[in-house]
Motif scaffolding. Structure first.
Motif: not given
Length: 353
Positions: A30-54
């Motif tokens: 198995x190979x996994x890659x971790x990626x995050x989308x520019x313009x959004x907080x990491x999930x530890x700082x994202x509120x419910x609305x931002x999580x849904x937007x992500x």
């Protein structure tokens, strides 16, 4: 229970077919890659609305990505606990993803070779799994998926540090290479510590069947890299392909040969006790089933058992786990009821083998 996901319990994924290179010992790559989308907080700082937007942005990007094809999209937030556990048992989502809260989803192909978790620890966790040792093939596929997603989503990337991730240990390439190994002979000969020490020396992690925070049930171990910064993906993969896995496979092969040469009666006793329990027990826990199936699998590969089909055995590893068992039974079961159902199911499968 979701009737749709219940259909998955009836068959094993492509990666569990037991046909890849070195499949006698290497269950999967198995190979996994971790990626995050520019313009959004990491999930530890994202509120419910931002999580849904992500989640919406990630899913939209996945649907547009040209190399991903037709995927099955599942809203993990809306699943009940049993269905989430079913996906964990199939390695389509992690325990952390199942036990988290808020908007989170997964998309995977029908063969379960590729999957993308949305809002796990990072915004996206891209995954490719193959049967046996197929690191080159897995990397080629996940690299194409990553490139295709990058055409649709702008990933958070630093010119000096590489891909930015929620956990500092994943910064850089964001790659996690994991190879699942079946090492019953090393356990029987008390040589597992040799593997553990070699792994520590090479800064590798050894985990259980379902990854981080899980125990090694049924003699199954996952070997993973811990370093993602300062090395390129191909160097990490090449270490696994040419050094790490061949060495561990050699240890296990030598241990099996030593058991056959010097302790064949002890080896046969383990194998045939396991077969006896699997064919006649009326109550069987999940852990006991895993251990017995492990010894039976070794017996098959060292030529001491000849009348049991490998595909049946591989399916039993998956279908005797708690969520799969309840899906196959079509009802929720308590611990004792699961033990009865598991023993009955195994007896039936082995008698029809």
């Amino acid at each position: 229970m979701s009737a749709g996901l219940g259909d998955f319990a009836k068959q094993a994924g492509e990666w569990l077919r037991g046909v890849g290179p070195l499949h006698e010992i290497v269950i999967s790559t198995r190979i996994r890659l971790a990626r995050n989308i520019r313009g959004f907080f990491f999930l530890s700082r994202a509120d419910a609305k931002m999580r849904a937007d992500i989640a919406d942005a990630a899913q939209s990007g996945i649907k547009k990505a040209r190399t991903l094809g037709d995927l099955i999209h599942v809203d993990v937030e809306k699943l009940d606990e049993l269905d989430r556990t079913l996906l964990v048992e199939r390695h389509l989502i992690s325990k952390q993803h199942a036990e988290s809260s808020g908007a989170r989803r997964v998309a995977f192909d029908a063969t379960e070779t590729s999957a993308v978790m949305i809002n796990e620890e990072d915004h996206l966790r891209i995954q490719v799994m193959r049967s046996g040792l197929q690191l080159g093939e897995a990397w080629e596929q996940i690299d194409q998926i990553d490139t295709s997603l990058a055409d649709q989503l702008e990933f958070a990337f630093h010119p000096q540090y590489g891909y930015l991730t929620a956990c500092p240990t994943n910064v850089g390439t964001g790659i996690r290479v994991s190879v699942m190994l079946h090492l019953p002979a090393l356990r029987l000969t008390n040589e597992l510590e040799k593997v553990a020490q070699a792994a520590r020396d090479m800064r590798l992690a050894i985990r259980g069947l379902h990854g981080e925070g899980t125990e090694a049930l049924g003699d199954f171990f996952q070997i993973s890299n811990q370093t993602t910064l300062g090395r390129c993906e191909l160097d990490i993969i090449d270490d696994f392909r040419t050094v790490v896995i061949p060495k561990i496979v050699e240890y296990e092969q030598n241990a099996r040969k030593a058991l056959l040469k010097n302790r064949v009666h002890a080896l046969d006793d383990k194998i045939w006790r396991a077969i006896g329990l699997l064919r006649h027990a009326r109550l069987m826990s999940s852990n006991e089933a895993m251990q017995c199936l492990s010894h039976l699998r070794m017996g098959l590969h060292v030529g001491r058992v000849k009348d049991i089909n490998l595909q049946t055995l591989n399916e039993l590893f998956l279908q005797t786990q708690p969520a799969h068992l309840q899906k196959l039974q079509g009802e929720r079961l308590n611990g004792e009821q699961r033990s009865i159902a598991r023993a009955t199911f195994i007896r039936s499968r082995l008698s029809n083998n």
